[in-house]
Scaffold this motif. Structure first.
Motif, PDB file in Angstrom:
ATOM      1  N   MET A 507       0.835  -1.194   0.000  1.00 24.71           N
ATOM      2  CA  MET A 507       0.000   0.000   0.000  1.00 24.71           C
ATOM      3  C   MET A 507       0.875   1.252   0.000  1.00 24.71           C
ATOM      4  O   MET A 507       1.929   1.277   0.619  1.00 24.71           O
ATOM      5  N   CYS A 508       0.405   2.277  -0.697  1.00 23.32           N
ATOM      6  CA  CYS A 508       1.134   3.550  -0.729  1.00 23.32           C
ATOM      7  C   CYS A 508       0.733   4.369   0.498  1.00 23.32           C
ATOM      8  O   CYS A 508      -0.447   4.560   0.760  1.00 23.32           O
ATOM      9  N   ARG A 509       1.751   4.865   1.237  1.00 25.86           N
ATOM     10  CA  ARG A 509       1.442   5.600   2.452  1.00 25.86           C
ATOM     11  C   ARG A 509       0.963   7.009   2.147  1.00 25.86           C
ATOM     12  O   ARG A 509       0.390   7.664   2.984  1.00 25.86           O
ATOM     13  N   ASP A 510       1.229   7.481   0.960  1.00 25.95           N
ATOM     14  CA  ASP A 510       0.816   8.840   0.626  1.00 25.95           C
ATOM     15  C   ASP A 510      -0.606   8.908   0.088  1.00 25.95           C
ATOM     16  O   ASP A 510      -1.377   9.763   0.475  1.00 25.95           O
ATOM     17  N   CYS A 511      -0.943   7.993  -0.816  1.00 28.37           N
ATOM     18  CA  CYS A 511      -2.285   8.104  -1.400  1.00 28.37           C
ATOM     19  C   CYS A 511      -3.178   6.904  -1.074  1.00 28.37           C
ATOM     20  O   CYS A 511      -4.337   6.886  -1.462  1.00 28.37           O
ATOM     21  N   GLY A 512      -2.659   5.928  -0.366  1.00 30.78           N
ATOM     22  CA  GLY A 512      -3.499   4.797   0.038  1.00 30.78           C
ATOM     23  C   GLY A 512      -3.733   3.780  -1.066  1.00 30.78           C
ATOM     24  O   GLY A 512      -4.515   2.838  -0.905  1.00 30.78           O
ATOM     25  N   PHE A 513      -3.045   3.927  -2.175  1.00 26.68           N
ATOM     26  CA  PHE A 513      -3.219   3.000  -3.288  1.00 26.68           C
ATOM     27  C   PHE A 513      -2.796   1.581  -2.886  1.00 26.68           C
ATOM     28  O   PHE A 513      -1.745   1.384  -2.269  1.00 26.68           O
ATOM     29  N   VAL A 514      -3.654   0.596  -3.216  1.00 33.59           N
ATOM     30  CA  VAL A 514      -3.326  -0.813  -2.953  1.00 33.59           C
ATOM     31  C   VAL A 514      -3.197  -1.517  -4.296  1.00 33.59           C
ATOM     32  O   VAL A 514      -4.067  -1.379  -5.165  1.00 33.59           O
ATOM     33  N   ILE A 547       7.870   2.338  -6.842  1.00 27.61           N
ATOM     34  CA  ILE A 547       7.174   3.609  -6.645  1.00 27.61           C
ATOM     35  C   ILE A 547       5.682   3.373  -6.853  1.00 27.61           C
ATOM     36  O   ILE A 547       5.279   2.413  -7.514  1.00 27.61           O
ATOM     37  N   CYS A 548       4.862   4.215  -6.260  1.00 26.67           N
ATOM     38  CA  CYS A 548       3.414   4.040  -6.348  1.00 26.67           C
ATOM     39  C   CYS A 548       2.939   4.248  -7.784  1.00 26.67           C
ATOM     40  O   CYS A 548       3.198   5.302  -8.377  1.00 26.67           O
ATOM     41  N   PRO A 549       2.262   3.296  -8.369  1.00 29.37           N
ATOM     42  CA  PRO A 549       1.781   3.448  -9.743  1.00 29.37           C
ATOM     43  C   PRO A 549       0.758   4.579  -9.856  1.00 29.37           C
ATOM     44  O   PRO A 549       0.511   5.082 -10.943  1.00 29.37           O
ATOM     45  N   ASN A 550       0.185   4.983  -8.737  1.00 32.79           N
ATOM     46  CA  ASN A 550      -0.868   5.993  -8.759  1.00 32.79           C
ATOM     47  C   ASN A 550      -0.314   7.410  -8.610  1.00 32.79           C
ATOM     48  O   ASN A 550      -0.583   8.274  -9.433  1.00 32.79           O
ATOM     49  N   CYS A 551       0.508   7.661  -7.562  1.00 34.13           N
ATOM     50  CA  CYS A 551       0.968   9.026  -7.297  1.00 34.13           C
ATOM     51  C   CYS A 551       2.483   9.164  -7.433  1.00 34.13           C
ATOM     52  O   CYS A 551       3.040  10.218  -7.149  1.00 34.13           O
ATOM     53  N   HIS A 552       3.150   8.108  -7.807  1.00 33.08           N
ATOM     54  CA  HIS A 552       4.597   8.090  -8.024  1.00 33.08           C
ATOM     55  C   HIS A 552       5.415   8.350  -6.767  1.00 33.08           C
ATOM     56  O   HIS A 552       6.600   8.632  -6.848  1.00 33.08           O
ATOM     57  N   SER A 553       4.778   8.258  -5.627  1.00 35.07           N
ATOM     58  CA  SER A 553       5.508   8.430  -4.362  1.00 35.07           C
ATOM     59  C   SER A 553       6.419   7.217  -4.124  1.00 35.07           C
ATOM     60  O   SER A 553       6.152   6.111  -4.619  1.00 35.07           O
ATOM     61  N   HIS A 554       7.493   7.445  -3.366  1.00 35.52           N
ATOM     62  CA  HIS A 554       8.363   6.319  -3.014  1.00 35.52           C
ATOM     63  C   HIS A 554       7.953   5.677  -1.699  1.00 35.52           C
ATOM     64  O   HIS A 554       8.543   4.697  -1.272  1.00 35.52           O
TER      65      HIS A 554
HETATM   66 ZN    ZN Z   1       0.560   6.686  -4.033  1.00 36.68          ZN
END
Ligand code: ZN
Ligand code: ADP
Ligand code: ZN
Length: 801
Positions: A507-514, A547-554
């Protein structure tokens, strides 16, 4: 008048359960028998399919012309009368096709494989013919053909310039080995030895052997015994000393020898149970016994002595165990008592081994069958006892067509053979315990452990409190203290991570993407061994994202607790402890399960960390501590059996501790310390659990107070599936009484699997004489207008999810 065979053909999508009539070729003078496999033409083209002869009768005049059987695959039936009758019954009660049931009963080796061949027609132009077929008359259509070639062939097929034929291939073959036996009299052999040169040592050894040979021996075994090469044997054959011939041998799935064991002296409770069961065998009564015995109470010894009695009376025995506990330990115990008479059937065998075990049973050479779910179809005759260990186990129900429960099949066979069934468990299913309450099953109790050892003392650890005391960890302080204590004493620990309803995901901690599966409505599971993300439903696999496929966060990280992650944490906490991990990843390879258990049994490790796999059947005297890392993950599932499953699992795993002299201790880590399933598992109070749970089931109109059927509609188009299930709901409701309860229609818990959408409804009812006909009607309709739509019916489903 010629003879006609009614044949169940291997085309499950074309019809319901009616056989098709075929003429028996006049050249076949030996009568065909029900249960034999035949190859028959089907449909308009030159398609050939496998079928099973269902009945044979004289031809009666009909309006349409009958096709003729192409060829016969078997010299004798592969399915006997009992299995054919059972298939008929099972198809009706599970809403499955008879052909699906027949194929389920057979080992894979006897299921047909189809080959498709393309042949040129006369109007195919010579250039294409040369390019595609070369000098060959036909080419096989496999999935290995290049797409371009396949496309061209498809185009030609539509223009009728090539034909496609189907050929049936039977995969089953017996393993052959070369056997050796003397071809001369003793005097002649001794004479030959006299003639040898003094240096011909190997030949002399061989002659000596042949002179004294009493048993048949295979050539490889003989070469090994005498340390000679195949050339020596070949020369000997040429000289006429010996003859060689081919013989069939069985692949032995249990290569390791097992020590012979003797019957133990039974305690009073065991004796009472054995006497009751033996009396039923002797009197040919189809009694169902519910053998309720706490863990370590000696149920297996009761089974073994009941089997021994049946064998003494000239009858055979069937023993079912759950796949997960079909460990070398239990198989070894049965083999140790009954030796070579035991056949073993489970999914770990190769197709060849399974086929060989099946034939040993079919020929009456194996008289005791031990196996997992599908072993309930073993072709045993003259059964004197059927045993089902851990009868509450969910894996006895097949979750694919035919959706049968092995317990129902076992009870059917008991009535057919007039023999008893023993359902054994420390935590019987509510269904079985309720039937015992009504005296439909006879209850037998083993209330104490064999060695009079107390059941292990259990402690519930409240993980919400633990979280407040120290940083987040999978391991509570009391559990760690206990593990350290065992390490110091040189005793062993089992740690169980409950994987049901749980998985590790990203899960992405920035945008919650799973990260989810592109085909299914479910998050992908992290697998460290293959460094990939996998879907447990369709097998889809992709790399772990950086990296997050949604928001590109690491800031993308792993959540959840997989066994691998727990192992890493444990190694950090206990750097010197020797840890073995047992889960689907470490036991995938053949024999891995056995090797891990052997290592642990030999004390090559201090801690065995595993999934539910370690909960059952293990009997290690030095295990004095059991830790359940997450007792409640399954409690949150929307499943009416979730409490029952949690209680059973906790009781089972607790039972692994303190089985020998040293007392056992159990720690149950949970976020729901007050939940009755956890509290009652702590005190190992099955009776109170039964009563509490029955009350809740009664209030909620759940099984065993109500019967249930689940109907699922699926399609690649969501609206098609949704429309279908609503129509089904209306149709069923119109045909049922007011007292039937319909749950849904709703999307299934996992609404999309493998690009198909699933909608479902559940019917709860007490008595609906019309329901069976209504459901068959549904299946029939679905057959007629099937495009992508599929209807599945699950009678007595294990869950409503
Ligand atoms: Zn994200
Ligand atoms: P269960 O299947 O009920 O958990 P087991 O059959 O595994 O229990 O028995 C536990 C242990 O007790 C085994 O090691 C078994 O060999 C031993 N045992 C069983 N019955 C007897 C008996 N009558 N006398 C001595 N030992 C026994
Ligand atoms: Zn998937």
């Amino acid at each position: 008048m010629s003879q006609v065979a009614e044949v169940i053909v291997d085309v499950p999508t074309m019809q319901m359960n009616t056989p098709y009539s075929y003429l028996i070729p006049a050249a076949l003078t030996t009568p065909l028998l029900p249960g034999m496999r035949v190859i028959v033409p089907f449909g308009n083209g030159s398609r050939k399919v496998q079928g099973f002869v269902w009945q044979v009768h004289e031809q009666v005049p009909t309006t349409h012309e009958l096709k003729t059987i192409d060829s016969v695959m078997d010299l004798s039936p592969v399915l006997n009368k009992e299995l054919l009758a059972m298939a008929d019954w099972l198809a009706k009660t599970t809403f499955a096709f008879t052909i699906t049931v027949l194929l389920t009963m057979l080992p894979n080796a006897l299921k047909a494989a189809y080959e498709r061949w393309a042949t040129p027609n006369s109007d195919l132009d010579p250039a294409s013919k040369k390019r595609l077929f070369g000098e060959q008359e036909k080419i096989e259509l496999t999935d290995k053909l290049p797409a371009a070639q396949l496309n061209e062939l498809m185009g030609l097929y539509r223009k009728h310039e090539i034909s496609v034929t189907y050929e049936v291939k039977s995969k089953g073959h017996a393993k052959q080995v070369t056997m050796v036996k003397p071809a001369m009299s003793v005097a002649e052999l001794q004479e030959a030895k006299q003639q040898l040169r003094i240096t011909a040592v190997k030949q002399a050894d061989l002659l000596d052997y042949l002179v004294t040979q009493t048993d048949l021996i295979s050539q490889p075994a003989l070469e090994k015994t005498l340390g000679i090469t195949s050339t020596v044997i070949k020369n000997a054959a040429e000289k006429g000393w010996l003859t060689r011939f081919q013989a069939e041998v069985y692949r032995d799935p249990l290569s390791r020898a097992v020590d012979k064991t003797r019957p133990l002296h039974l305690n009073e409770a065991q004796q009472k149970a054995v006497s009751a069961i033996c009396a039923a065998t002797d009197d040919h009564e189809d009694t169902t016994f519910l053998l309720e015995g706490v863990t370590g109470s000696g149920k297996t010894e009761v089974y073994l002595q009941a089997i021994a009695n049946a064998l003494e009376k000239g009858q055979n025995a069937l023993m079912l165990v759950p796949e997960i506990s079909l460990t070398p330990q239990i198989v070894g115990r049965v083999r140790g008592r009954f030796g070579k008479q035991v056949a073993v059937l489970h999914s770990g065998l190769s197709a060849g081994e399974r086929f060989d075990e099946w034939r040993r049973i079919d020929r009456g050479e194996a008289r005791v069958v031990v196996g997992a779910r599908s072993a309930v179809f073993a072709p045993l005759t003259n059964i004197g006892i059927i045993i089902m260990d851990e009868e509450h186990e969910a894996s006895y129900k097949q979750d694919d067509n035919p959706r049968y429960h092995a317990r129902d099949v076992a009870l059917w066979r008991s009535r057919y053979h007039h023999c008893p069934v023993v359902l054994g468990s420390a935590t019987p299913s509510l269904e079985s315990r309720a039937r015992a309450q009504k005296n439909r099953y006879q209850r037998l109790l083993l209330p104490t452990r064999v060695n009079q050892q107390a059941l292990p003392e259990a402690t519930i650890v409240d993980m919400t409190q633990e979280l407040q005391k120290h940083a987040e960890s999978t391991f509570s302080s009391p559990l760690m203290a206990a593990v350290n204590d065992r390490l110091a004493k040189g005793e062993q620990t089992l740690l169980m991570l409950n994987r049901r309803g749980y998985s590790s995901f990203v899960m992405c901690r920035d945008c919650g993407f799973v990260l989810k599966c592109p085909n299914c409505d479910i998050s992908l599971t992290l697998h460290m061994d293959s460094h990939s993300m996998k879907c447990h439903y369709c097998g889809h696999e992709e790399p772990i994202p950086q990296i997050c496929p949604n928001c590109h966060s690491h800031h993308i990280r792993y959540y959840g607790t997989g066994t691998q992650k727990v192992e890493t944490e444990l190694k950090q906490l206990l750097p010197t402890a020797r840890i073995l991990r047992m889960d689907v990843d470490t036991t995938r390879r053949k024999g891995a399960h056995e090797r891990l258990l052997r290592q642990f049994g030999n004390h090559e490790a201090d801690i065995l960390l595993g999934t539910q796999m370690i909960a059952k059947g293990l009997d290690f005297p030095d295990v004095t501590l059991v830790g359940v890392l997450n007792a409640d993950t399954a409690l949150s599932l929307p499943d009416f059996r979730s409490s029952e499953r949690t209680f059973q699992l906790l009781t089972q795993v607790s039972g692994r501790a303190g089985r020998a002299q040293k007392p056992g201790q159990v720690f149950i880590q949970t976020y729901n310390p007050e939940h009755y399933a956890i509290q009652l598992a702590k005190s190992q109070d099955y009776e109170r659990f039964f009563l509490t749970e029955m009350k809740l089931r009664h209030q909620g109109n759940y099984p065993p107070y109500y019967f249930a059927v689940k109907v699922t509609a699926s399609d690649v188009e969501e609206r098609v599936a949704a429309a279908a299930i609503h129509q089904i709901a209306a149709q069923l409701q119109a045909g049922m009484s007011q007292s039937a309860i319909v749950l849904g229609p709703t999307p299934s818990a996992i609404a999309r699997v493998n690009k198909r959408y699933y909608y479902q409804l559940v019917i709860k009812y007490k008595q609906e004489p019309q329901l069976s006909a209504l459901l068959f009607n549904l299946l029939n309709q679905a057959q007629k207008n099937r495009k992508g739509l599929q209807i599945a019916i699950d009678n007595n489903p294990m869950s409503f999810m």
